[in-house]
Motif scaffolding. Structure first.
Motif, PDB file in Angstrom:
ATOM      1  N   GLY A   1      10.106   2.287   4.226  1.00  0.00           N
ATOM      2  CA  GLY A   1       9.706   0.900   4.051  1.00  0.00           C
ATOM      3  C   GLY A   1      10.743  -0.104   4.504  1.00  0.00           C
ATOM      4  N   VAL A   2      12.005   0.241   4.339  1.00  0.00           N
ATOM      5  CA  VAL A   2      13.085  -0.680   4.709  1.00  0.00           C
ATOM      6  C   VAL A   2      13.386  -0.599   6.211  1.00  0.00           C
ATOM      7  CG1 VAL A   2      15.566  -1.117   4.412  1.00  0.00           C
ATOM      8  CG2 VAL A   2      14.125  -0.706   2.406  1.00  0.00           C
ATOM      9  N   LEU A   3      13.335   0.590   6.767  1.00  0.00           N
ATOM     10  CA  LEU A   3      13.765   0.769   8.158  1.00  0.00           C
ATOM     11  C   LEU A   3      12.697   0.427   9.197  1.00  0.00           C
ATOM     12  CD1 LEU A   3      15.814   4.063   7.757  1.00  0.00           C
ATOM     13  CD2 LEU A   3      16.673   1.722   7.927  1.00  0.00           C
ATOM     14  N   LEU A   4      11.443   0.523   8.833  1.00  0.00           N
ATOM     15  CA  LEU A   4      10.381   0.238   9.797  1.00  0.00           C
ATOM     16  C   LEU A   4       9.890  -1.194   9.641  1.00  0.00           C
ATOM     17  CD1 LEU A   4       8.276   3.526   9.612  1.00  0.00           C
ATOM     18  CD2 LEU A   4      10.063   2.938  11.239  1.00  0.00           C
ATOM     19  N   ASP A   5       9.724  -1.875  10.759  1.00  0.00           N
ATOM     20  CA  ASP A   5       9.265  -3.271  10.733  1.00  0.00           C
ATOM     21  C   ASP A   5       7.801  -3.410  10.341  1.00  0.00           C
ATOM     22  OD1 ASP A   5      11.730  -4.261  11.442  1.00  0.00           O
ATOM     23  OD2 ASP A   5      11.289  -4.213  13.595  1.00  0.00           O
ATOM     24  N   PHE A   6       7.126  -2.289  10.194  1.00  0.00           N
ATOM     25  CA  PHE A   6       5.716  -2.295   9.842  1.00  0.00           C
ATOM     26  C   PHE A   6       5.499  -2.643   8.361  1.00  0.00           C
ATOM     27  CE2 PHE A   6       1.613  -0.011   9.120  1.00  0.00           C
ATOM     28  CZ  PHE A   6       0.859  -0.706  10.051  1.00  0.00           C
TER      29      PHE A   6
ATOM     30  N   LEU B   1       0.824  -1.213   0.000  1.00  0.00           N
ATOM     31  CA  LEU B   1       0.000   0.000   0.000  1.00  0.00           C
ATOM     32  C   LEU B   1       0.858   1.262   0.000  1.00  0.00           C
ATOM     33  CD1 LEU B   1      -2.844  -1.034   2.478  1.00  0.00           C
ATOM     34  CD2 LEU B   1      -3.024  -0.741  -0.007  1.00  0.00           C
ATOM     35  N   LEU B   2       1.910   1.263   0.820  1.00  0.00           N
ATOM     36  CA  LEU B   2       2.812   2.415   0.875  1.00  0.00           C
ATOM     37  C   LEU B   2       3.447   2.678  -0.484  1.00  0.00           C
ATOM     38  CD1 LEU B   2       4.465   4.535   2.583  1.00  0.00           C
ATOM     39  CD2 LEU B   2       6.191   2.732   2.810  1.00  0.00           C
ATOM     40  N   ALA B   3       4.024   1.647  -1.074  1.00  0.00           N
ATOM     41  CA  ALA B   3       4.743   1.818  -2.332  1.00  0.00           C
ATOM     42  C   ALA B   3       3.797   2.108  -3.496  1.00  0.00           C
ATOM     43  CB  ALA B   3       5.578   0.583  -2.626  1.00  0.00           C
ATOM     44  N   ALA B   4       2.648   1.464  -3.519  1.00  0.00           N
ATOM     45  CA  ALA B   4       1.689   1.699  -4.599  1.00  0.00           C
ATOM     46  C   ALA B   4       1.190   3.145  -4.569  1.00  0.00           C
ATOM     47  CB  ALA B   4       0.523   0.718  -4.501  1.00  0.00           C
ATOM     48  N   ALA B   5       0.860   3.629  -3.382  1.00  0.00           N
ATOM     49  CA  ALA B   5       0.419   5.018  -3.249  1.00  0.00           C
ATOM     50  C   ALA B   5       1.530   5.980  -3.679  1.00  0.00           C
ATOM     51  CB  ALA B   5      -0.007   5.305  -1.814  1.00  0.00           C
ATOM     52  N   ALA B   6       2.760   5.688  -3.284  1.00  0.00           N
ATOM     53  CA  ALA B   6       3.896   6.537  -3.663  1.00  0.00           C
ATOM     54  C   ALA B   6       4.109   6.520  -5.174  1.00  0.00           C
ATOM     55  CB  ALA B   6       5.162   6.078  -2.944  1.00  0.00           C
ATOM     56  N   ALA B   7       3.993   5.355  -5.797  1.00  0.00           N
ATOM     57  CA  ALA B   7       4.194   5.241  -7.240  1.00  0.00           C
ATOM     58  C   ALA B   7       3.124   6.007  -8.015  1.00  0.00           C
ATOM     59  CB  ALA B   7       4.204   3.768  -7.656  1.00  0.00           C
ATOM     60  N   ILE B   8       1.880   5.904  -7.567  1.00  0.00           N
ATOM     61  CA  ILE B   8       0.793   6.633  -8.228  1.00  0.00           C
ATOM     62  C   ILE B   8       0.982   8.139  -8.056  1.00  0.00           C
ATOM     63  CG2 ILE B   8      -1.695   7.094  -8.195  1.00  0.00           C
ATOM     64  CD1 ILE B   8      -2.007   4.073  -7.342  1.00  0.00           C
ATOM     65  N   PHE B   9       1.293   8.567  -6.832  1.00  0.00           N
ATOM     66  CA  PHE B   9       1.528   9.988  -6.581  1.00  0.00           C
ATOM     67  C   PHE B   9       2.710  10.511  -7.397  1.00  0.00           C
ATOM     68  CE2 PHE B   9       3.680  13.394  -4.225  1.00  0.00           C
ATOM     69  CZ  PHE B   9       2.672  14.341  -4.250  1.00  0.00           C
TER      70      PHE B   9
ATOM     71  N   PHE C   1      13.091   7.785  -2.584  1.00  0.00           N
ATOM     72  CA  PHE C   1      14.112   7.277  -1.660  1.00  0.00           C
ATOM     73  C   PHE C   1      13.636   7.362  -0.211  1.00  0.00           C
ATOM     74  CE2 PHE C   1      17.524   7.743  -4.979  1.00  0.00           C
ATOM     75  CZ  PHE C   1      17.893   6.403  -4.968  1.00  0.00           C
ATOM     76  N   VAL C   2      12.925   8.429   0.127  1.00  0.00           N
ATOM     77  CA  VAL C   2      12.377   8.558   1.483  1.00  0.00           C
ATOM     78  C   VAL C   2      11.356   7.450   1.728  1.00  0.00           C
ATOM     79  CG1 VAL C   2      10.938  10.013   2.977  1.00  0.00           C
ATOM     80  CG2 VAL C   2      12.849  11.019   1.721  1.00  0.00           C
ATOM     81  N   ILE C   3      10.486   7.212   0.769  1.00  0.00           N
ATOM     82  CA  ILE C   3       9.493   6.138   0.891  1.00  0.00           C
ATOM     83  C   ILE C   3      10.209   4.794   1.044  1.00  0.00           C
ATOM     84  CG2 ILE C   3       7.691   4.851  -0.344  1.00  0.00           C
ATOM     85  CD1 ILE C   3       6.766   7.557   0.811  1.00  0.00           C
ATOM     86  N   LEU C   4      11.221   4.579   0.227  1.00  0.00           N
ATOM     87  CA  LEU C   4      11.998   3.343   0.299  1.00  0.00           C
ATOM     88  C   LEU C   4      12.668   3.195   1.661  1.00  0.00           C
ATOM     89  CD1 LEU C   4      12.757   0.932  -1.463  1.00  0.00           C
ATOM     90  CD2 LEU C   4      14.730   2.228  -2.245  1.00  0.00           C
TER      91      LEU C   4
END
Length: 129
Positions: free
Chosen positions: A95-100, A45-53, A89-92
């Motif tokens: 996504g990489v640093l948080l265990d969520f 969801l995070l990455a898809a929203a970022a890609a669309i935006f 890169f911020v989104i990435l």
């Protein structure tokens, strides 16, 4: 503020539908392989929203650049590309640093717009556009 051009909206909708379609497939693959958990969904969801935006932001930048002279348009496009890359890169990093978030589920959807753009000519021919 200038209205978003209908072509920008149409292309963003196409990208969004394709990203959602590929995201569903990715969720199914994770589930079939036995690796699905909630972090796969949240990462997707995070990455898809970022890609669309990101795609919408690019379209708006191109729309605005068309109203400028060549030098200003080139400068605006370069600045937009740099900011959009930083945004991804911020989104990435989030996504990489948080265990969520599942790391793979954050990385893979960022490539979905490229796949959608590459597949676009096939859909245009089939639809007669």
């Amino acid at each position: 503020m200038q209205r978003i051009d209908s072509i920008v909206l149409k292309e963003t909708k196409y990208i969004a539908v394709f990203i959602i379609f590929l995201s569903v497939i990715m969720q199914i693959v994770f589930a079939l392989l036995g690796y699905w958990d909630f972090t796969v969904l949240t990462g997707n969801l995070l990455a898809a929203a970022a890609a669309i935006f990101n795609f919408l932001w690019m379209g708006i930048t191109v729309q605005k650049a068309l109203a400028k002279d060549e030098k200003d348009a080139r400068t605006a496009m370069k600045a937009s590309q740099a900011l959009r890359t930083l945004f991804l890169f911020v989104i990435l990093a989030i996504g990489v640093l948080l265990d969520f978030f599942n790391t793979i589920a954050v990385i893979v959807p960022l490539f979905f717009p490229r796949i959608a753009v590459a597949m676009r000519p096939m859909f245009d021919r089939k639809m007669g556009s």
